[in-house]
Write an enzyme that holds these catalytic residues in place. Structure first.
Site, PDB file in Angstrom:
ATOM      1  N   GLU A   1       0.869  -1.256  -0.062  1.00  0.00           N
ATOM      2  CA  GLU A   1      -0.033  -0.096  -0.033  1.00  0.00           C
ATOM      3  C   GLU A   1       0.997   1.262   0.120  1.00  0.00           C
ATOM      4  OE1 GLU A   1      -0.740  -2.555   2.118  1.00  0.00           O
ATOM      5  OE2 GLU A   1      -2.678  -3.076   1.592  1.00  0.00           O
TER       6      GLU A   1
ATOM      7  N   HIS B   1     -10.803  -5.277   9.720  1.00  0.00           N
ATOM      8  CA  HIS B   1     -11.451  -5.104   8.393  1.00  0.00           C
ATOM      9  C   HIS B   1     -12.680  -4.473   8.409  1.00  0.00           C
ATOM     10  CE1 HIS B   1      -8.351  -7.909   7.338  1.00  0.00           C
ATOM     11  NE2 HIS B   1      -8.474  -8.021   5.866  1.00  0.00           N
TER      12      HIS B   1
END
Lengths: 367, 335, 337
Positions: free
Chosen positions: C70, C139
């Site tokens: 990322e 998440h």
């Protein structure tokens, strides 16, 4: 059910309307009513309007009380001549209330407007059509409006006539490109629309900018226009609130738009959250800002007061019109068979006094 | 072996003509005088905040950026960014004014020494975050690749930045996306006060290139021509679709990590470097020996640069400071 | 022409239309096509929940899969934005901000200011947030207040398919970096969306419903929760006005304040936490600027100050629901000094 009993049903104003709420009954059981009389005020999540009597008679019973919701097509009241026995009315009310309680319309809903689009010289024009009568009425909306601006007159007219309401270029679901934004572009679009659909003899109705467009079409193809009805038309007289035009065209947000919309109506409550939202949704579409910006100078420069109109002409104006004041009607007096001013209505006279406008159009159609 | 200093193929002057040699000298000389003047000025207390000086490392910025054009090629720099800015043609006076926090600065006084940038010259900014630049360079390279404009993006980072995850991730991404990117690791021996010999696992930054499937090489950062040649190959490779490369430039910074650093962690290397290895001295010796330039030509550049820096400082000190009205502007394009 | 499509389809359509309109728009992220380098299909996934499905076959050079990296690819999107592209990068779950935050808040957010107004960074970072999918603590978070607090970033939270398309189009066309937060539980919700392209301007709240008794400010998925609560309350005659700010940065303070001035009561419903969150922010705004209009203390409905739990009964307790919202409204209405 006695076929002399006429159910008054929840109207369908726009494709997405599923139910409506009766906020107030304007008539009481026992009242004699004429066709077109206001019976009730109706609110939907989109729009507020008046439910008009579909026929003359006696309001024999109210099925849905004020404050209640009813699905589109459900009987909310019953009209019948005075000599229909009360037992029959009571039985019909019971049946209608049962359907209402089940949330079902009395009849399957197949009578709403159909929508479509035609290709006019490579440009898509959207429209709604309703009714299948022998005479054809074509409704042309104004600056920033669309085919649904005519909701309250379209359906009553469709009871007897074939009605088309189109979206002008730059509006509604039609192509957003308006070329140079000239009146000719719009008039050619309407003429092309008549060509493609094979509409040879029509009764044209135009509101505001749509009035100027309809007038221009009548000038282009007078032989195809059986009558012309101008509703607060633009361009026929010196007065015009440019601030409205520019404000509407330039507004990007609710806060910017809402004050301008208030000018459209005599009754400010007509500017509902939903109306503002719907217009913002339209104005956000790619190409709309450019289209409106191109049309503003056209509307401002319209000067049609001395343009000949060789078709039977009728004119209606809201007495409280703040966008194009009713004083503009003077240029049309003498040329029109009828000039009607509806007191207490604003620029959107066909929304605020749909019965009056419908009746005027009826007179135009029947000559 | 990437850890072996390579020797330039052309030991003379890299095939540069006199004008190009003067240009390269001017760049290095400007950086040197700019930084040494800042060192002096900082001591007077007139300059706010931190400055991290690039003196000693000039051959790296000049050797790499000499291949780049302002229009399509991009660099991202580090907190030690003045040299890269000058080599990428950021206006020197505007830089000086920026370091003084003036409204006339490159960034209107809002960035300071660590954030000088000029996107119109492909200078994506000095960067206060160690390892901040390499991901950005991947993006600049991607933009050139998508547009097909032949542009190359160069990430400068230090031996400290070489150990950041962002840098290692960027080396990988550049390979995976086959980007026109070049990674220049300026290993000056210290990440702040910590020795690269201790902090760079394996001892060589350039050797890490192999793990990402790209060429890695190590050059002597005191030798302008060596840097220029190695960078040129990497840039050409990137420009012609050959993908990324890594060049480790070994050099020494002449001042501390930041101004005020007492540098008690090191001993005599700076004195030795200044006396024996200095890139400007070596450049002067090389080009005069080869006969490409005369000492007088170089002296003229020295005078020109001295005057420029003098003016830059004088003007910066006299320039207006930003005002309260500037506090909340330039946060967004629209808000 | 409007049709009923899902939130997922609305986002996909916005991407397709903007990529068609503007060749500088590129889409990148983990498995945004899916299957890069693998022997099977090349558009295998279209994003982990299928949002970008079909883009890669259509725009093969402008839809890039990335390594799970990322920092590098979010940073690359930002760097590319400074060089004239309009990248839409997908940070799969907002929870992953921790591995690339520097590039977002130190780089993208600050370029324009640090560089004296001379940088334009039109990057969009699409990211999924929110609980309800039993996806557990790493998440499921609603971390947008972190981004909201950073000057230089804009933060959008579409609450419906219509909002999703129009706000994403605006995000792509916007010249500032935008964090575009998609609630994963909304992807299959259906709503009316114009086929044509349109942009909803940032910083303008939508009034979802008008009412005079209490203002409910709700964000993202909490808008539908607020509507459900308002429907329940309507049966007992309570008329709620629901305001969806659409973007937390910029925040349409005026619409919130005007609504509270009209109703005199406020409940803020937010899926982000109670500390330093949107609910606290809006409560403070109203306390500071519309104190005189308030007839009761501001009510807030948020999850507890805990990580998002995994086990279904715990997660159900964690996420604000209509019952809790209705209870908060009632307590605001019943409040006596």
């Amino acid at each position: 059910m006695d076929d002399r009993i006429t159910p008054v049903t929840m109207p369908k104003w726009g494709l997405s309307m599923k139910t409506g709420r009766i906020t107030d009954w304007l008539a009481a059981p026992g009242d004699e009513v004429a066709e077109g009389d206001g019976l009730a005020e109706i609110d939907t999540d989109k729009i507020a309007g008046t439910l008009e009597a579909p026929a003359g008679g006696v309001l024999r019973a109210i099925v849905a009380e004020a404050g209640g919701d009813a699905p589109v097509g459900c009987a909310v009241a019953l009209l019948a001549p005075g000599d229909v026995p009360q037992e029959e009315i009571a039985a019909a009310v019971a049946e209608a209330r049962e359907l209402l309680a089940r949330g079902q319309p009395a009849e399957p809903d197949g009578t709403g407007p159909a929508t479509g689009a035609v290709d006019v010289a490579g440009r898509s024009l959207a429209y709604a059509t309703e009714g299948d009568g022998p005479e054809t009425v074509v409704l042309v909306h104004g600056f920033g409006g669309d085919k649904d601006s005519w909701l309250f007159v379209r359906t009553p007219l469709a009871a007897r006539h074939t009605v088309y309401a189109l979206d002008l270029p730059g509006h509604g679901d039609s192509v957003k490109d308006v070329g140079d934004g000239g009146l000719v572009v719009l008039a050619d679009a309407v003429t092309g629309f008549l060509d493609v659909l094979g509409l040879d003899r029509v009764h044209l109705v135009g509101h505001s900018l749509g009035g100027a467009v309809a007038g221009a079409v009548a000038g282009q193809v007078p032989g195809r226009v059986r009558s012309l009805t101008l509703v607060a038309p633009a361009g026929y007289g010196p007065e015009l609130d440019s601030g409205y035009l520019r404000g509407f065209a330039g507004a990007r947000t609710r806060r910017e738009l809402k004050p301008h919309l208030a000018k459209l109506f005599a009754d400010g409550d007509r500017v509902t959250r939903q109306l503002v939202d719907d217009l913002l949704r339209y104005k956000r579409l790619d190409g709309v800002a450019e289209a409106l910006a191109a049309l503003v100078p056209t509307v401002e420069a319209l000067d049609l007061a001395r343009t000949p109109l060789d078709v039977p002409l009728r004119v209606v104006w809201g007495g409280a019109d703040r966008v194009i004041p009713a004083s503009n009607r003077r240029s049309l007096e003498g040329r029109a068979r009828e000039v009607r001013v509806v007191e207490g209505a604003g620029h959107m006279v066909h929304m605020e006094a749909p019965g009056e406008v419908t009746q005027l159009i009826e007179r135009a159609v029947t000559g | 072996m990437p850890d072996t200093l390579r020797t330039p193929r052309d030991p003379a002057t890299g095939g540069l003509d006199a004008a190009a040699l003067l240009d390269a000298y001017r760049t290095m000389r400007t950086i040197r005088v700019f930084e040494e003047r800042l060192h002096d000025e900082f001591a007077t207390g007139d300059i706010p905040g931190f400055v991290h000086l690039y003196a000693g490392e000039e051959a790296s910025a000049a050797g790499v950026c000499g291949w780049l054009d302002d229009e399509r090629d991009v660099i991202a720099s580090t907190h030690r960014g003045h040299g890269h800015c000058i080599a990428k043609h950021v206006d020197v006076k505007a830089m000086m004014a920026e370091i003084y926090g003036r409204a006339t600065g490159s960034c209107h006084g809002k960035g300071g020494s660590m954030h000088i940038a000029d996107l119109s010259r492909g200078m994506l900014g000095a960067n206060g975050i160690v390892g901040g630049g390499p991901p950005l360079v991947c993006g600049a390279a991607l933009a050139s690749k998508v547009r097909g404009d032949g542009g190359v993006a160069v990430a400068f980072f230090g031996d400290g930045g070489a150990n950041q995850g962002t840098t290692l991730e960027s080396l990988n991404l550049a390979t995976v996306w086959h980007l026109p990117a070049v990674f220049i690791a300026e290993n000056n021996g210290y990440a702040e006060a910590t020795a690269a010999e201790w902090s760079v696992g394996g001892g060589s930054v350039a050797a890490r290139a192999a793990a990402f499937g790209m060429p890695g090489t190590t050059v002597d950062g005191f030798d302008f021509f060596a840097v220029r040649e190695a960078a040129g190959e990497a840039i050409e490779r990137a420009r012609t679709g050959g993908g990324p490369s890594l060049v480790e430039v070994r050099l020494t910074r002449y001042y501390g990590h930041f101004e005020g650093d007492q540098q008690t962690y090191r001993t005599t290397e700076v004195q030795r470097a200044r006396a024996e290895l200095d890139c400007l001295l070596r450049f002067r010796t090389r080009v005069t020996a080869s006969g490409d330039l005369t000492a007088a030509q170089l002296d003229a550049v020295d005078e020109e640069v001295a005057a420029l820096i003098e003016e830059a400082v004088t003007e910066a000190k006299a320039a207006p400071l930003p005002t309260a009205a500037d506090l909340d502007t330039d946060v967004y394009v629209t808000y | 022409m409007s049709r009923n499509i899902t939130y997922r389809e609305a986002i996909n359509e916005a991407l397709v239309q903007e990529m068609e309109r503007d060749p500088s728009v590129v889409v990148l992220g983990e498995d945004n096509a899916g299957g890069a380098g693998a022997p099977g299909e090349s558009d295998a996934w279209g994003g982990v929940l299928g949002v970008t499905k079909g883009l890669q076959p259509r725009f093969p050079d402008r839809v890039l899969d990335t390594p799970i990296s990322e920092s590098a690819f979010i940073g690359a999107a930002i760097g590319a934005a400074t060089r004239g592209l309009r990248p839409v990068a997908e940070l799969m779950f907002i929870d992953f901000m921790g591995v690339c935050l520097d590039q977002i808040f130190n780089q993208a957010a600050k370029f324009r200011y640090m560089f004296g107004g001379r940088a334009v960074t039109p990057v969009v970072i699409r990211t999924m947030y929110g609980a309800g999918l039993r996806a557990a603590a790493q998440h499921s978070q609603s971390l947008y207040p972190v981004f909201t607090s950073v000057p230089g970033l804009k933060v959008a939270l579409p609450s419906s398919p219509y909002e999703a398309k129009g706000l994403l189009v605006q995000a792509i066309r916007d010249d500032d970096p935008v964090i575009f937060c998609e609630h994963k539980a909304l992807y299959d919700t259906v709503g009316e969306v114009p086929a044509e392209s349109y942009a909803i301007p940032f910083g303008e709240a939508q009034i979802v419903r008008e009412g005079g008794d209490v203002t409910i400010v709700a964000l993202g998925r909490m808008v539908s929760v607020a509507v459900e609560a308002a429907d329940e309350l309507a049966a007992s005659g309570v008329r709620c006005e629901i305001v969806d700010p659409r973007t937390t940065s910029p925040l349409d303070e005026d619409t919130i304040l005007e609504s509270v001035e009209h109703t005199g009561r406020l409940v803020v419903v937010d899926e982000a936490g109670p500390r330093c969150g949107t609910a606290a922010d809006i409560a403070a705004l109203v306390a500071g600027k519309a104190f005189g209009a308030l007839r009761a203390p501001v009510g807030t409905v948020t999850p507890p100050h805990t990580p998002v739990p995994f086990s279904p009964p715990l997660e159900d307790l964690y996420v604000p629901d209509a019952t809790r919202v209705a209870a908060a409204v009632k307590s605001v209405l019943d409040w006596k000094a």
